[in-house]
Design a protein around this motif. Structure first.
Motif, mmCIF file in Angstrom:
data_model
loop_
_atom_site.group_PDB
_atom_site.id
_atom_site.type_symbol
_atom_site.label_atom_id
_atom_site.label_comp_id
_atom_site.label_asym_id
_atom_site.label_seq_id
_atom_site.Cartn_x
_atom_site.Cartn_y
_atom_site.Cartn_z
ATOM 1 N N SER A 25 6.340 -50.891 -18.496
ATOM 2 C CA SER A 25 6.551 -49.380 -17.789
ATOM 3 C C SER A 25 5.629 -48.864 -17.997
ATOM 4 N N VAL A 26 5.168 -48.184 -16.662
ATOM 5 C CA VAL A 26 4.192 -46.786 -17.037
ATOM 6 C C VAL A 26 4.362 -45.576 -16.495
ATOM 7 N N LYS A 27 4.024 -44.400 -17.633
ATOM 8 C CA LYS A 27 4.158 -43.410 -17.573
ATOM 9 C C LYS A 27 3.686 -42.635 -14.974
ATOM 10 N N VAL A 28 5.076 -42.245 -15.296
ATOM 11 C CA VAL A 28 4.569 -41.029 -13.991
ATOM 12 C C VAL A 28 4.619 -39.687 -14.234
ATOM 13 N N GLU A 29 3.909 -39.150 -13.210
ATOM 14 C CA GLU A 29 4.456 -37.481 -12.494
ATOM 15 C C GLU A 29 4.577 -37.740 -11.295
ATOM 16 N N ALA A 30 5.178 -35.999 -11.460
ATOM 17 C CA ALA A 30 5.173 -35.495 -10.225
ATOM 18 C C ALA A 30 4.707 -34.132 -10.065
ATOM 19 N N LYS A 31 3.346 -33.762 -8.814
ATOM 20 C CA LYS A 31 2.453 -32.788 -9.128
ATOM 21 C C LYS A 31 2.547 -32.045 -7.960
#
Length: 108
Positions: A25-31
């Protein structure tokens, strides 16, 4: 009666699964956020939904879009906020794949 609203993504998922990556998996963000003008009566009709891209495969670059948070007022889509990778993720190479196989075979 209208009101100015500002909606944040508030993404609950902190990671997304990736195919053929050095990690699963890969870390994600929603800015970001969505600003809009709505009737006060519609304020309770604001909803969000997460839309992931299909078949997310490595390599992944930091900042690459992997999905969206869609913002709705009733049935109308009033905005979308990109979900991006928060880190680089290399494609799994032969030696790493062999290591996974051997680890699985000899794991007790």
């Amino acid at each position: 009666n209208y009101a100015f609203e500002e909606i944040k993504a508030d993404l609950k998922e902190k990671e997304v699964l990736v195919e053929k990556g050095e990690f699963k998996s890969v870390k994600v963000e929603a800015k970001g956020n969505v600003s809009f003008l709505c009737e006060k009566a519609q304020k309770g009709e604001i909803t969000k939904s997460v839309e992931w891209q299909k078949d997310i495969k490595a390599p992944i670059k930091k900042g690459q879009t992997v999905g969206y948070v869609n913002i709705y007022c009733g049935n109308e889509n009033i905005g979308r906020i990109p979900i991006t990778a928060d880190q680089n993720l290399k494609k799994r190479d032969f030696l790493l794949s062999l290591g996974y196989i051997l680890n699985g075979m000899f794991k007790i």
